[in-house]
Design a protein around this motif. Structure first.
Motif, PDB file in Angstrom:
ATOM      1  N   ARG A   1     -49.310   4.652 -57.114  1.00  0.00           N
ATOM      2  CA  ARG A   1     -49.676   3.719 -56.057  1.00  0.00           C
ATOM      3  C   ARG A   1     -49.018   2.360 -56.263  1.00  0.00           C
ATOM      4  O   ARG A   1     -48.666   1.674 -55.300  1.00  0.00           O
ATOM      5  N   ALA A   2     -48.841   1.992 -57.532  1.00  0.00           N
ATOM      6  CA  ALA A   2     -48.136   0.735 -57.824  1.00  0.00           C
ATOM      7  C   ALA A   2     -46.664   0.841 -57.399  1.00  0.00           C
ATOM      8  O   ALA A   2     -46.112  -0.095 -56.803  1.00  0.00           O
ATOM      9  N   MET A   3     -46.037   1.964 -57.707  1.00  0.00           N
ATOM     10  CA  MET A   3     -44.650   2.191 -57.285  1.00  0.00           C
ATOM     11  C   MET A   3     -44.546   2.150 -55.763  1.00  0.00           C
ATOM     12  O   MET A   3     -43.656   1.491 -55.195  1.00  0.00           O
ATOM     13  N   ILE A   4     -45.452   2.838 -55.093  1.00  0.00           N
ATOM     14  CA  ILE A   4     -45.449   2.868 -53.623  1.00  0.00           C
ATOM     15  C   ILE A   4     -45.647   1.463 -53.058  1.00  0.00           C
ATOM     16  O   ILE A   4     -44.978   1.061 -52.091  1.00  0.00           O
ATOM     17  N   ALA A   5     -46.523   0.688 -53.676  1.00  0.00           N
ATOM     18  CA  ALA A   5     -46.765  -0.678 -53.204  1.00  0.00           C
ATOM     19  C   ALA A   5     -45.500  -1.517 -53.285  1.00  0.00           C
ATOM     20  O   ALA A   5     -45.169  -2.269 -52.357  1.00  0.00           O
ATOM     21  N   GLY A   6     -44.764  -1.383 -54.404  1.00  0.00           N
ATOM     22  CA  GLY A   6     -43.525  -2.138 -54.556  1.00  0.00           C
ATOM     23  C   GLY A   6     -42.486  -1.761 -53.526  1.00  0.00           C
ATOM     24  O   GLY A   6     -41.773  -2.621 -52.997  1.00  0.00           O
ATOM     25  N   LEU A   7     -42.400  -0.481 -53.230  1.00  0.00           N
ATOM     26  CA  LEU A   7     -41.428  -0.003 -52.250  1.00  0.00           C
ATOM     27  C   LEU A   7     -41.814  -0.418 -50.831  1.00  0.00           C
ATOM     28  O   LEU A   7     -40.967  -0.839 -50.033  1.00  0.00           O
ATOM     29  N   LEU A   8     -43.091  -0.314 -50.508  1.00  0.00           N
ATOM     30  CA  LEU A   8     -43.549  -0.734 -49.178  1.00  0.00           C
ATOM     31  C   LEU A   8     -43.324  -2.232 -48.979  1.00  0.00           C
ATOM     32  O   LEU A   8     -42.946  -2.680 -47.887  1.00  0.00           O
ATOM     33  N   ALA A   9     -43.517  -2.996 -50.048  1.00  0.00           N
ATOM     34  CA  ALA A   9     -43.363  -4.448 -49.952  1.00  0.00           C
ATOM     35  C   ALA A   9     -41.925  -4.864 -49.685  1.00  0.00           C
ATOM     36  O   ALA A   9     -41.682  -5.953 -49.151  1.00  0.00           O
ATOM     37  N   THR A  10     -40.984  -4.004 -50.038  1.00  0.00           N
ATOM     38  CA  THR A  10     -39.578  -4.305 -49.768  1.00  0.00           C
ATOM     39  C   THR A  10     -39.104  -3.674 -48.461  1.00  0.00           C
ATOM     40  O   THR A  10     -37.906  -3.635 -48.178  1.00  0.00           O
ATOM     41  N   GLY A  11     -40.052  -3.161 -47.680  1.00  0.00           N
ATOM     42  CA  GLY A  11     -39.731  -2.698 -46.343  1.00  0.00           C
ATOM     43  C   GLY A  11     -39.325  -1.251 -46.215  1.00  0.00           C
ATOM     44  O   GLY A  11     -38.798  -0.837 -45.178  1.00  0.00           O
TER      45      GLY A  11
END
Length: 449
Positions: A57-67
């Motif tokens: 979920r942390a990885m997904i959050a980082g990726l979502l935050a970069t669009g």
């Protein structure tokens, strides 16, 4: 000027103990660094470790935050993620610590061609990470998250259909996924090929109650017993993310990984000679089988990334690359994909035995004699130790592709720093154990008195 080196990532990704070196904040930043470097749709998967949900979920959050739009692939083998990334995504990430104990977890970054990110790009990613230089999206450009755990079925079907001319009806196989992500996939692959499959440690469990994620001869004793009890043709076991496979024969005896490499190499190259790519740490059995089948061996640095990328480069030059991998159970069949794949290796063993009509123990006995020793040397100054070895054995035929490999007639030794743990690895191989022990003692007496 010295060549830049990776600081956080090792031979295969970054790993650490949860709550110490490895935590959700670090993984989120790795996700933001990956999202800053790559554009498009990204797939994320994980193994069964208890820390997997938090880190994925942390990885997904980082990726979502970069669009980036992200697809959560759920729990599945690393090679399954690699296959799906190659077919459907622009990049990927796997939350796994592979063979490390359960308190560890980590991250592997997958490129759009399904291979792991190479050293040059990894150093670039680390640059973004350490400097915290991220390209973050605004509120109106955030990525969209979807979940598609069913996509693993495409990977399973692709492997099960690879050896389409092989009918495995009547063959019993015992599978030990080690409570990892192959609990569902490998048994299904083998069943689709026609095998009767019996499982042990077949329930996903990130505490790994049956055995540790690294399949060792000692830890596989229950697998061996079950093979004998069921009359199975062989037993197969995976590491923590199922990119590797190791075997026991029909008598329950462990098949050393370099012997496994040699048998599959012989099977592949007898039908189609060509180039075999493998690291300098692999047994000389690879050379012997290559000579036997009219093939040639090309050596690389240790690590599946180096092997896979060299295979791709040679193929791009129009050369016939037929097989590759490492002498640790991580085999690469380029007709499937350019990465280590435990389920594919298990399927290939079924095809090998059905095609030969022989038992695995008989095939093992047909290999040339060899004895390999593996030691660890703890040192605070690995570079000095390598320099000492290079100087002391300068009269021998040295290969400096990765560490120092000392080649002599009928034997060789390799000294190199571990890419995942704090020590030097020493590999020594000769035709007899006595010769291997004498060579090892000669080396350790000089470099580590």
């Amino acid at each position: 000027m010295e060549t830049p080196e990776k600081q956080l990532f090792g031979t295969n990704g970054v790993r650490g103990i949860i709550g110490e070196e490895m935590n959700p904040e670090l993984v989120m930043k790795i996700g933001m660094a990956l999202g800053t470097m790559r554009k498009g749709r990204i797939g994320v998967g994980r193994d069964t470790r208890t820390s997997g949900p938090a880190l994925s979920r942390a990885m997904i959050a980082g990726l979502l935050a970069t669009g980036h739009d992200v697809v959560d692939l759920g729990v599945l083998p690393t090679p399954a993620v690699q296959y799906l990334v190659r077919e459907h995504f622009d990049a990927g990430a796997v939350i796994t610590a592979s063979h490390n104990p359960p308190e560890y977890n980590g991250v592997k970054i997958i490129e759009g061609d399904g291979t792991e990110m190479d050293d040059t790009q990894t150093i670039c990613l680390e640059g973004h990470l350490f400097a915290e230089k991220f390209t973050l999206a605004g509120w109106d450009n955030m990525g969209i998250l979807t979940s598609s755990p069913e996509m693993v079925n495409e990977y399973i079907d692709a492997i099960a259909g690879y050896w389409k001319d092989i009918n495995a009806d009547g063959m019993t196989v015992v599978a030990d996924p080690g409570s990892g992500p192959a609990c569902e996939s490998t048994p299904r692959v083998l069943t689709k090929m026609g095998c009767r499959v019996v499982t042990i440690n077949g329930m996903m469990d990130g505490t790994f109650p049956g055995r540790m994620p690294e399949p060792s001869p000692e830890g596989l004793q229950p697998l061996s017993e079950l093979v004998r009890e069921t009359g199975a043709a062989f037993g197969v076991a995976h590491d923590g993310d199922a990119d590797r496979a190791v075997f026991v024969d029909e008598t329950g005896e462990f098949l050393e990984e370099n012997e496994q490499f040699a048998l599959v190499e012989r099977f592949i190259c007898s039908d189609r000679p060509g180039i075999v790519v493998t690291p300098v740490s692999t047994s000389f059995l690879a050379e012997r089988i290559a000579e036997e089948t009219g093939s040639v061996v090309e050596y690389t640095r240790v690590g599946s990334i180096s092997v896979a990328r060299r295979m791709l480069a040679l193929s791009a030059e129009g050369k016939t690359v037929v097989f590759g991998g490492e002498g640790n159970g991580g085999l690469i069949l380029p007709g499937n994909q350019h990465c280590r794949d435990g389920a594919m290796t298990a399927a290939t063993m079924v095809a090998l035995l059905k095609s030969s009509g022989k038992k695995l123990s008989e095939l093992k006995a047909s290999l040339p004699p060899h004895a390999m020793l593996k030691d660890k040397i703890h040192t605070e100054s690995p570079k000095e130790l390598l320099k000492k070895a290079e100087s002391a054995f300068s009269d021998d035929n040295l290969d400096l592709t990765d560490g120092v490999r000392i080649n002599r007639k009928g034997m060789w030794a390799l000294l190199r720093p571990s890419g995942t743990e704090p020590f030097m690895r020493l590999y020594v191989e000769a035709e007899t154990e006595k010769e291997a022990e004498a060579f090892r003692d000669e080396i350790t007496k000089i470099i580590s008195p």
